[in-house]
Design a protein around this motif. Structure first.
Motif, PDB file in Angstrom:
ATOM      1  N   PHE A  94       0.870  -1.181   0.000  1.00 33.41           N
ATOM      2  CA  PHE A  94       0.000   0.000   0.000  1.00 33.41           C
ATOM      3  C   PHE A  94       0.897   1.217   0.000  1.00 33.41           C
ATOM      4  O   PHE A  94       1.795   1.337   0.852  1.00 33.41           O
ATOM      5  CB  PHE A  94      -0.901   0.003   1.240  1.00 33.41           C
ATOM      6  CG  PHE A  94      -1.823   1.201   1.337  1.00 33.41           C
ATOM      7  CD1 PHE A  94      -3.060   1.192   0.712  1.00 33.41           C
ATOM      8  CD2 PHE A  94      -1.441   2.334   2.038  1.00 33.41           C
ATOM      9  CE1 PHE A  94      -3.897   2.288   0.778  1.00 33.41           C
ATOM     10  CE2 PHE A  94      -2.282   3.439   2.120  1.00 33.41           C
ATOM     11  CZ  PHE A  94      -3.511   3.415   1.490  1.00 33.41           C
ATOM     12  N   TRP A  95       0.656   2.104  -0.938  1.00 34.04           N
ATOM     13  CA  TRP A  95       1.483   3.322  -1.069  1.00 34.04           C
ATOM     14  C   TRP A  95       2.971   2.944  -1.198  1.00 34.04           C
ATOM     15  O   TRP A  95       3.850   3.575  -0.622  1.00 34.04           O
ATOM     16  CB  TRP A  95       1.264   4.256   0.115  1.00 34.04           C
ATOM     17  CG  TRP A  95       1.615   5.684  -0.136  1.00 34.04           C
ATOM     18  CD1 TRP A  95       2.766   6.326   0.242  1.00 34.04           C
ATOM     19  CD2 TRP A  95       0.828   6.671  -0.819  1.00 34.04           C
ATOM     20  NE1 TRP A  95       2.749   7.641  -0.153  1.00 34.04           N
ATOM     21  CE2 TRP A  95       1.560   7.874  -0.806  1.00 34.04           C
ATOM     22  CE3 TRP A  95      -0.408   6.645  -1.444  1.00 34.04           C
ATOM     23  CZ2 TRP A  95       1.082   9.037  -1.389  1.00 34.04           C
ATOM     24  CZ3 TRP A  95      -0.896   7.800  -2.021  1.00 34.04           C
ATOM     25  CH2 TRP A  95      -0.154   8.988  -1.999  1.00 34.04           C
ATOM     26  N   SER A  96       3.229   1.842  -1.885  1.00 34.75           N
ATOM     27  CA  SER A  96       4.580   1.291  -2.071  1.00 34.75           C
ATOM     28  C   SER A  96       5.217   0.827  -0.765  1.00 34.75           C
ATOM     29  O   SER A  96       6.436   0.604  -0.709  1.00 34.75           O
ATOM     30  CB  SER A  96       5.510   2.315  -2.760  1.00 34.75           C
ATOM     31  OG  SER A  96       5.012   2.640  -4.049  1.00 34.75           O
ATOM     32  N   LEU A  97       4.417   0.649   0.266  1.00 34.57           N
ATOM     33  CA  LEU A  97       4.911   0.139   1.542  1.00 34.57           C
ATOM     34  C   LEU A  97       4.461  -1.313   1.703  1.00 34.57           C
ATOM     35  O   LEU A  97       3.270  -1.606   1.575  1.00 34.57           O
ATOM     36  CB  LEU A  97       4.356   0.964   2.709  1.00 34.57           C
ATOM     37  CG  LEU A  97       4.634   2.464   2.697  1.00 34.57           C
ATOM     38  CD1 LEU A  97       3.870   3.138   3.833  1.00 34.57           C
ATOM     39  CD2 LEU A  97       6.129   2.741   2.818  1.00 34.57           C
ATOM     40  N   PRO A  98       5.372  -2.238   2.000  1.00 37.63           N
ATOM     41  CA  PRO A  98       4.968  -3.627   2.253  1.00 37.63           C
ATOM     42  C   PRO A  98       4.394  -3.756   3.665  1.00 37.63           C
ATOM     43  O   PRO A  98       5.127  -3.701   4.653  1.00 37.63           O
ATOM     44  CB  PRO A  98       6.285  -4.403   2.101  1.00 37.63           C
ATOM     45  CG  PRO A  98       7.350  -3.411   2.473  1.00 37.63           C
ATOM     46  CD  PRO A  98       6.838  -2.059   2.060  1.00 37.63           C
ATOM     47  N   LEU A  99       3.089  -3.941   3.766  1.00 37.18           N
ATOM     48  CA  LEU A  99       2.434  -4.006   5.061  1.00 37.18           C
ATOM     49  C   LEU A  99       2.097  -5.446   5.432  1.00 37.18           C
ATOM     50  O   LEU A  99       1.565  -6.195   4.617  1.00 37.18           O
ATOM     51  CB  LEU A  99       1.143  -3.183   5.046  1.00 37.18           C
ATOM     52  CG  LEU A  99       1.272  -1.681   4.789  1.00 37.18           C
ATOM     53  CD1 LEU A  99      -0.108  -1.050   4.744  1.00 37.18           C
ATOM     54  CD2 LEU A  99       2.137  -1.015   5.852  1.00 37.18           C
ATOM     55  N   LYS A 100       2.384  -5.809   6.665  1.00 30.90           N
ATOM     56  CA  LYS A 100       1.945  -7.107   7.159  1.00 30.90           C
ATOM     57  C   LYS A 100       0.444  -7.029   7.417  1.00 30.90           C
ATOM     58  O   LYS A 100      -0.051  -6.030   7.948  1.00 30.90           O
ATOM     59  CB  LYS A 100       2.690  -7.455   8.441  1.00 30.90           C
ATOM     60  CG  LYS A 100       4.199  -7.580   8.256  1.00 30.90           C
ATOM     61  CD  LYS A 100       4.913  -7.750   9.581  1.00 30.90           C
ATOM     62  CE  LYS A 100       6.421  -7.730   9.380  1.00 30.90           C
ATOM     63  NZ  LYS A 100       7.159  -7.799  10.658  1.00 30.90           N
ATOM     64  N   VAL A 101      -0.273  -8.080   7.033  1.00 35.75           N
ATOM     65  CA  VAL A 101      -1.717  -8.131   7.241  1.00 35.75           C
ATOM     66  C   VAL A 101      -2.073  -9.432   7.942  1.00 35.75           C
ATOM     67  O   VAL A 101      -1.292 -10.378   7.966  1.00 35.75           O
ATOM     68  CB  VAL A 101      -2.491  -8.022   5.911  1.00 35.75           C
ATOM     69  CG1 VAL A 101      -2.171  -6.719   5.199  1.00 35.75           C
ATOM     70  CG2 VAL A 101      -2.174  -9.199   5.002  1.00 35.75           C
ATOM     71  N   SER A 102      -3.265  -9.453   8.507  1.00 32.91           N
ATOM     72  CA  SER A 102      -3.765 -10.670   9.142  1.00 32.91           C
ATOM     73  C   SER A 102      -5.285 -10.649   9.061  1.00 32.91           C
ATOM     74  O   SER A 102      -5.886  -9.597   8.790  1.00 32.91           O
ATOM     75  CB  SER A 102      -3.322 -10.736  10.608  1.00 32.91           C
ATOM     76  OG  SER A 102      -4.177  -9.974  11.437  1.00 32.91           O
ATOM     77  N   PRO A 103      -5.936 -11.786   9.317  1.00 33.54           N
ATOM     78  CA  PRO A 103      -7.406 -11.818   9.296  1.00 33.54           C
ATOM     79  C   PRO A 103      -8.057 -10.919  10.343  1.00 33.54           C
ATOM     80  O   PRO A 103      -9.273 -10.754  10.330  1.00 33.54           O
ATOM     81  CB  PRO A 103      -7.721 -13.290   9.557  1.00 33.54           C
ATOM     82  CG  PRO A 103      -6.535 -14.029   9.037  1.00 33.54           C
ATOM     83  CD  PRO A 103      -5.371 -13.151   9.402  1.00 33.54           C
ATOM     84  N   ALA A 104      -7.266 -10.306  11.216  1.00 32.60           N
ATOM     85  CA  ALA A 104      -7.810  -9.365  12.198  1.00 32.60           C
ATOM     86  C   ALA A 104      -8.044  -7.983  11.595  1.00 32.60           C
ATOM     87  O   ALA A 104      -8.683  -7.131  12.223  1.00 32.60           O
ATOM     88  CB  ALA A 104      -6.862  -9.246  13.397  1.00 32.60           C
ATOM     89  N   THR A 105      -7.534  -7.762  10.388  1.00 32.37           N
ATOM     90  CA  THR A 105      -7.631  -6.440   9.776  1.00 32.37           C
ATOM     91  C   THR A 105      -8.177  -6.535   8.356  1.00 32.37           C
ATOM     92  O   THR A 105      -8.110  -7.580   7.712  1.00 32.37           O
ATOM     93  CB  THR A 105      -6.248  -5.765   9.699  1.00 32.37           C
ATOM     94  OG1 THR A 105      -5.408  -6.507   8.797  1.00 32.37           O
ATOM     95  CG2 THR A 105      -5.588  -5.697  11.066  1.00 32.37           C
ATOM     96  N   LEU A 106      -8.703  -5.416   7.884  1.00 30.19           N
ATOM     97  CA  LEU A 106      -9.045  -5.322   6.473  1.00 30.19           C
ATOM     98  C   LEU A 106      -7.770  -5.361   5.638  1.00 30.19           C
ATOM     99  O   LEU A 106      -6.700  -4.968   6.106  1.00 30.19           O
ATOM    100  CB  LEU A 106      -9.778  -4.009   6.181  1.00 30.19           C
ATOM    101  CG  LEU A 106     -11.178  -3.813   6.750  1.00 30.19           C
ATOM    102  CD1 LEU A 106     -11.732  -2.468   6.291  1.00 30.19           C
ATOM    103  CD2 LEU A 106     -12.100  -4.934   6.351  1.00 30.19           C
ATOM    104  N   ILE A 107      -7.907  -5.800   4.406  1.00 24.44           N
ATOM    105  CA  ILE A 107      -6.796  -5.770   3.465  1.00 24.44           C
ATOM    106  C   ILE A 107      -6.753  -4.383   2.836  1.00 24.44           C
ATOM    107  O   ILE A 107      -7.753  -3.933   2.269  1.00 24.44           O
ATOM    108  CB  ILE A 107      -6.983  -6.835   2.376  1.00 24.44           C
ATOM    109  CG1 ILE A 107      -7.018  -8.234   3.004  1.00 24.44           C
ATOM    110  CG2 ILE A 107      -5.873  -6.748   1.334  1.00 24.44           C
ATOM    111  CD1 ILE A 107      -7.480  -9.318   2.059  1.00 24.44           C
ATOM    112  N   PRO A 108      -5.642  -3.665   2.950  1.00 23.95           N
ATOM    113  CA  PRO A 108      -5.572  -2.327   2.342  1.00 23.95           C
ATOM    114  C   PRO A 108      -5.856  -2.395   0.846  1.00 23.95           C
ATOM    115  O   PRO A 108      -5.374  -3.283   0.146  1.00 23.95           O
ATOM    116  CB  PRO A 108      -4.123  -1.898   2.609  1.00 23.95           C
ATOM    117  CG  PRO A 108      -3.701  -2.709   3.792  1.00 23.95           C
ATOM    118  CD  PRO A 108      -4.403  -4.021   3.651  1.00 23.95           C
TER     119      PRO A 108
END
Length: 299
Positions: A94-108
């Motif tokens: 997101f915005w050229s930033l590699p973000l860690k995601v999990s099922p606890a959050t929305l996917i950017p």
């Protein structure tokens, strides 16, 4: 390749296939499960091999090792079952930033970048205080911090797991954002004031048929659904924000593509001025902003 133990039909059909064929077959298998089957397959392969996309183009005839092949087919089976690629790999850019995601959050999502663009376009000062409500992965706050490192940015989320994930992303990216748990404004210090408040809150009606389709099926409903036809949290935030915005401060919402007019009406009714809506990359209403001018109300 040595025989795999308890091969699945998918593994049998793809065994000994070179990278080019894995991509081709993965795209074909995902035709109904995804509208980006080829890209999904490439992302999964790159994730397994720890390589970038150019590697797949450079070595199309390469046959990968058994362990990597087994890992890839297991991930592909998860995607075939509908699980989002971001949850499978644990990463979303997101915005050229590699973000860690999990099922606890929305996917950017890319459309949220429009909110970041609007804030940066309208607020170019070097010093500014900003609050991100419902930060999830930290996507909005971290994107803003990456562009304006001198800004004082707070980011809150009701979900403790999301808070920990956002903090982890901030540490990994070496970005300075004050991230903490709060149910909207409840834990935000009463004496704090912000020139900008942003939020991508739940805005989907609980009866919306899209909740049972695509990637959304796997995302936390609490981060998606709001009462009052999806507008309840927007009303709550807009009402509470008046106590936390500076005179002349601005509020920004991401919302549903049919909610632009309703959100402008809510903000205007609450005393905000200059409410306007910006369209997303597909040409749909997506971001609404307004200003809070105290002196205007007093006059």
């Amino acid at each position: 390749m040595s025989a795999l133990v308890s091969e699945s039909p998918l593994q049998t059909s793809l065994k000994n296939a070179p990278l080019a064929r894995l991509v081709e077959q993965g795209a074909a298998l995902l035709l109904e499960a995804s509208d980006s089957g080829k890209l999904d397959t490439q992302v999964l392969l790159c994730h397994v091999l720890d390589k970038d996309l150019s590697y797949l183009h450079t070595w199309p005839e390469k046959v990968i090792a058994d362990e990597a092949f087994l890992h890839f087919t297991r991930l592909l089976e998860r995607r075939l079952a509908g699980e989002p690629v971001a949850y499978i790999t644990g990463i979303k850019e997101f915005w050229s930033l590699p973000l860690k995601v999990s099922p606890a959050t929305l996917i950017p999502r890319p459309d949220t970048e429009v909110l970041v663009e609007q804030v940066l376009a309208c607020h170019q000062q070097n010093k500014l205080s900003c609050l991100d409500l419902g930060t999830g992965t930290g996507a909005i706050a971290l994107a803003l911090a990456s562009e304006q490192p001198a800004w004082q940015i707070d980011a809150v989320d009701f979900n403790v797991e999301a808070v920990m994930l956002a903090r982890d992303n901030a540490r990994s990216l070496k970005l300075r954002v004050n991230i903490y748990q709060s149910d909207w404004f409840k834990q935000v210090p009463a004496d704090k004031r912000f020139e900008v408040i942003v939020s991508n809150p739940p805005y989907i009606d609980g009866e919306d048929k899209h909740l049972g389709q695509g990637d959304v099926r796997f995302e936390p409903e609490s981060a998606l659904v709001a009462l009052e036809n999806g507008l309840a949290d927007i009303i709550t935030i807009a009402s509470g924000a008046k106590e936390y915005l500076t005179d002349g401060g601005s509020i920004y919402f991401e919302h549903g593509f049919e909610q632009g007019g309703q959100v402008r009406s809510i903000l205007t009714r609450l005393g905000y001025s200059d409410a306007k809506t910006t369209k997303d990359f597909a040409g749909n209403d997506r971001i609404t902003q307004a200003n809070w001018i105290i002196n205007q109300l007093e006059n």
